[in-house]
Design a protein around this motif. Structure first.
Motif, PDB file in Angstrom:
ATOM      1  N   SER A 417       0.837  -1.201   0.000  1.00  0.00           N
ATOM      2  CA  SER A 417       0.000   0.000   0.000  1.00  0.00           C
ATOM      3  C   SER A 417       0.871   1.250   0.000  1.00  0.00           C
ATOM      4  CB  SER A 417      -0.907   0.020   1.235  1.00  0.00           C
ATOM      5  OG  SER A 417      -1.550   1.277   1.345  1.00  0.00           O
ATOM      6  N   PRO A 418       0.516   2.264  -0.806  1.00  0.00           N
ATOM      7  CA  PRO A 418       1.281   3.513  -0.798  1.00  0.00           C
ATOM      8  C   PRO A 418       0.903   4.436   0.353  1.00  0.00           C
ATOM      9  CG  PRO A 418      -0.472   3.689  -2.381  1.00  0.00           C
ATOM     10  CD  PRO A 418      -0.542   2.287  -1.824  1.00  0.00           C
ATOM     11  N   VAL A 419      -0.226   4.159   1.006  1.00  0.00           N
ATOM     12  CA  VAL A 419      -0.688   5.025   2.087  1.00  0.00           C
ATOM     13  C   VAL A 419       0.120   4.706   3.332  1.00  0.00           C
ATOM     14  CG1 VAL A 419      -2.663   5.809   3.404  1.00  0.00           C
ATOM     15  CG2 VAL A 419      -2.972   5.017   1.055  1.00  0.00           C
ATOM     16  N   ASP A 420       0.745   5.718   3.895  1.00  0.00           N
ATOM     17  CA  ASP A 420       1.661   5.491   5.005  1.00  0.00           C
ATOM     18  C   ASP A 420       1.122   6.112   6.283  1.00  0.00           C
ATOM     19  OD1 ASP A 420       3.880   4.689   6.400  1.00  0.00           O
ATOM     20  OD2 ASP A 420       5.217   6.201   5.575  1.00  0.00           O
ATOM     21  N   GLN A 421       1.573   7.305   6.624  1.00  0.00           N
ATOM     22  CA  GLN A 421       1.195   7.923   7.889  1.00  0.00           C
ATOM     23  C   GLN A 421      -0.201   8.534   7.857  1.00  0.00           C
ATOM     24  OE1 GLN A 421       4.011  10.865   9.202  1.00  0.00           O
ATOM     25  NE2 GLN A 421       2.731  11.582  10.895  1.00  0.00           N
ATOM     26  N   TYR A 422      -0.587   9.091   6.707  1.00  0.00           N
ATOM     27  CA  TYR A 422      -1.839   9.845   6.612  1.00  0.00           C
ATOM     28  C   TYR A 422      -2.918   8.967   5.969  1.00  0.00           C
ATOM     29  CZ  TYR A 422       1.445  13.558   7.633  1.00  0.00           C
ATOM     30  OH  TYR A 422       2.425  14.329   8.211  1.00  0.00           O
ATOM     31  N   VAL A 423      -3.453   8.036   6.749  1.00  0.00           N
ATOM     32  CA  VAL A 423      -4.510   7.147   6.271  1.00  0.00           C
ATOM     33  C   VAL A 423      -5.840   7.847   6.476  1.00  0.00           C
ATOM     34  CG1 VAL A 423      -5.498   4.839   6.406  1.00  0.00           C
ATOM     35  CG2 VAL A 423      -3.089   5.195   6.992  1.00  0.00           C
ATOM     36  N   THR A 424      -6.544   8.127   5.390  1.00  0.00           N
ATOM     37  CA  THR A 424      -7.748   8.940   5.459  1.00  0.00           C
ATOM     38  C   THR A 424      -9.011   8.100   5.297  1.00  0.00           C
ATOM     39  OG1 THR A 424      -7.858   9.385   3.077  1.00  0.00           O
ATOM     40  CG2 THR A 424      -6.449  10.833   4.419  1.00  0.00           C
ATOM     41  N   ALA A 425     -10.143   8.702   5.672  1.00  0.00           N
ATOM     42  CA  ALA A 425     -11.425   8.034   5.501  1.00  0.00           C
ATOM     43  C   ALA A 425     -11.763   7.829   4.032  1.00  0.00           C
ATOM     44  CB  ALA A 425     -12.531   8.853   6.174  1.00  0.00           C
ATOM     45  N   ARG A 426     -11.187   8.663   3.149  1.00  0.00           N
ATOM     46  CA  ARG A 426     -11.465   8.509   1.722  1.00  0.00           C
ATOM     47  C   ARG A 426     -10.774   7.280   1.146  1.00  0.00           C
ATOM     48  NH1 ARG A 426     -14.369  12.466  -0.329  1.00  0.00           N
ATOM     49  NH2 ARG A 426     -14.331  14.567   0.571  1.00  0.00           N
ATOM     50  N   ILE A 427      -9.581   6.948   1.648  1.00  0.00           N
ATOM     51  CA  ILE A 427      -8.834   5.805   1.107  1.00  0.00           C
ATOM     52  C   ILE A 427      -8.266   4.996   2.266  1.00  0.00           C
ATOM     53  CG2 ILE A 427      -7.129   5.055  -0.588  1.00  0.00           C
ATOM     54  CD1 ILE A 427      -7.181   7.835  -1.783  1.00  0.00           C
ATOM     55  N   PRO A 428      -9.104   4.246   2.995  1.00  0.00           N
ATOM     56  CA  PRO A 428      -8.569   3.356   4.032  1.00  0.00           C
ATOM     57  C   PRO A 428      -7.819   2.203   3.369  1.00  0.00           C
ATOM     58  CG  PRO A 428     -10.926   3.016   3.766  1.00  0.00           C
ATOM     59  CD  PRO A 428     -10.560   4.179   2.899  1.00  0.00           C
ATOM     60  N   SER A 429      -6.537   2.050   3.683  1.00  0.00           N
ATOM     61  CA  SER A 429      -5.699   1.185   2.864  1.00  0.00           C
ATOM     62  C   SER A 429      -4.715   0.407   3.715  1.00  0.00           C
ATOM     63  CB  SER A 429      -4.941   2.047   1.838  1.00  0.00           C
ATOM     64  OG  SER A 429      -4.111   1.255   1.039  1.00  0.00           O
ATOM     65  N   GLU A 430      -4.338  -0.788   3.189  1.00  0.00           N
ATOM     66  CA  GLU A 430      -3.334  -1.633   3.831  1.00  0.00           C
ATOM     67  C   GLU A 430      -2.672  -2.510   2.768  1.00  0.00           C
ATOM     68  OE1 GLU A 430      -1.383  -2.919   5.914  1.00  0.00           O
ATOM     69  OE2 GLU A 430      -1.682  -1.597   7.611  1.00  0.00           O
TER      70      GLU A 430
END
Length: 504
Positions: A417-430
């Protein structure tokens, strides 16, 4: 020949209409879509850059067209269904730090249908051309209206369609080179409910300072500062609660579209009769999604309203920049014997290009939304910090040719997943693990081939969202308000695909 040509034209029309109507999907690894071909999905896209089975090589490595004879078509579709829902314990506070009441938002991802169509044609012994229609990027999330994190996200949508003319040349000695032009059309939508309490609080502070004849709280004694802040906060909380009780929270809805172009080059080299290696590289680009923001229910002064304010609707022309990453893929195919083929590959994507999701005005400070909210200069109307990281995807797979007609496939991929520290409600990712199975039936005499594939996505962990409001001027600094949404998301998914191919 005339009959085959008519069938080909109909297939192109159907594929085009299906792609235009296709919804997008929430993903773990950014907003790239992996489900582009059932024949490659059966092996989790392992070695796709080195395994030109059919016309889908237009997408995976245009150089592979040199290994196809005559005219080839492939068309099909994939269904991707992701369950993404916040677990119990999801909570949020507003801009003043007060608790927000609401639900967990429900399952935010609907099933997505992703059609595709590919065509190749051999010009002569050295040159091949091709064309593809597919959906390279997609994103969709939709929360229930009473979602506890509604001040951070409601609807998030991105649908992209790519038209890909391609060409390949070969030297007749095992080396092929190809190039693809990706002409992409994208539509996007962002919406959420607006919390007015922070703005009312700041307005209350300014009114109190004016009454004191000063321009800054620092000019007043600490005891007076505390009284002003408490009164402003209580007044903002009361007005915010009363406004929402009477009129509902303001609602911002942004839509836009754009066309962008990037390029893909590919190389394919036969190391031996059993082994070949492929490499592709794609350039980055950026959509400038141009459209309109509609801000419904924004408070305006009203003498008739008992609150002194009443809802109005504001509109303004806006642009939403959206970065598309560079990427590079390497693949290898090794034929162990006449029945077994082994495949492996890796893809590196520069998702660090995606640093923020901002909405910019195209009307300057005179726009209705900008004027009402006090936006000035080059500041965006809204800002979301993303700060994604670069990622790897690793794939392995195999094909067992059980009979001349039937083949069985299996694959595994690890998708970071490219989402690291700033995991947002728009793109919950793992991070996720992708397990796939496939089968292929081929009529040797007619050249018709049918592929079926199924897959499951196993996410490495629950996605942990900690959404806050940051300044565009200091996107990774301290939050600019007390607003916060925290939740853990349960993620699971399955996919299925079919594909029909024909060599003429």
């Amino acid at each position: 020949m005339h009959k085959n040509t008519n069938a080909l034209v109909k297939a192109i029309r159907l594929a085009t209409l299906a792609v235009i109507a296709a919804p997008a999907s929430v993903l773990a690894g950014g907003f790239s879509l992996n489900e582009q071909s059932a024949s490659q999905m059966g092996v989790a896209n392992a070695g796709a850059a080195a395994n030109p089975e059919n016309a889908t090589t237009v997408l995976f490595n245009p150089a592979g067209m040199s290994q196809l004879s005559g005219t080839n078509i492939s068309f099909g579709a994939a269904v991707l269904d992701i369950d993404a829902e916040a677990k119990s314990g999801a909570k949020a506070v507003n801009q003043l730090g007060g608790d927000v009441e609401g639900s967990r938002g429900g399952d935010i991802a609907d099933p997505a249908v992703l059609p595709n169509f590919y065509l190749t044609h051999e010009i002569n012994d050295s040159i091949d051309v091709g064309f593809g229609i597919h959906a390279p990027y997609g994103l969709a999330a939709d929360y229930e209206n009473d979602f506890v994190g509604r001040y951070f996200a409601d609807k998030t949508e991105l649908t992209a369609i790519a038209f890909t003319p391609s060409i390949a040349i070969n030297n007749g000695q095992g080396l092929s080179m190809g190039a693809t032009l990706n002409i992409m059309y994208a539509e996007g939508r962002l919406s959420k409910y607006q919390d007015i309490r922070g703005g009312v609080y700041q307005q209350g502070i300014q009114q109190a300072l004016a009454a004191q004849g000063v321009s800054s709280l620092d000019q007043l004694p600490p005891s007076v500062q505390q009284v002003i802040q408490q009164q402003a906060q209580q007044g903002a909380a009361n007005l915010g609660d009363a406004y929402e009780a009477n009129f509902g929270a303001p609602y911002a809805d942004i839509e836009g579209d754009d066309i962008a172009v990037n390029f893909r080059v590919g190389f394919l080299y036969e190391l031996s009769e059993q082994t070949q290696i492929g490499f592709t590289a794609q350039t980055g680009t950026e959509f400038e999604l141009e459209g309109e923001i509609e801000l419904q229910g924004y408070p305006a002064p009203s003498a008739q309203s008992p609150l002194g304010v009443a809802p109005q609707t504001l509109t303004e022309n806006v642009t939403v920049p959206l970065a598309i990453p560079e990427s590079a893929t390497i693949g290898i195919r090794h034929q162990l014997n006449n029945e077994v083929t082994l495949l492996a590959g890796a893809t590196y994507a520069r998702w660090s290009r995606f640093k923020e999701l901002d909405i910019y005005s195209r009307e300057g400070q005179a726009g209705q939304v900008s004027e009402a909210t006090g936006r000035t200069g080059d500041d965006p109307i809204t800002h979301i910090t993303e700060e994604w990281k670069n990622t790897w995807q690793f794939n392995v797979g195999g094909i067992w040719q059980a009979t001349p007609e039937w083949a069985l496939k299996a694959g595994y991929a690890f998708d970071e997943s490219p989402v690291d520290q700033y995991v947002t409600a728009r793109i919950p990712s793992e991070d996720r693990h992708w397990l796939t199975l496939g089968t292929q039936w081929k009529d040797v005499q007619s050249g018709w081939t049918v592929d079926l594939a199924v897959g499951t996505l196993i996410f490495a962990d629950d996605a942990k969202v900690d959404d806050r409001e940051y300044s565009h001027a200091d996107p990774t600094g301290q939050p600019i308000s007390n607003a916060n949404y925290q939740a853990e998301y349960e993620l699971s998914a399955w996919s299925a695909a079919f594909e029909v191919s024909k060599a003429f």
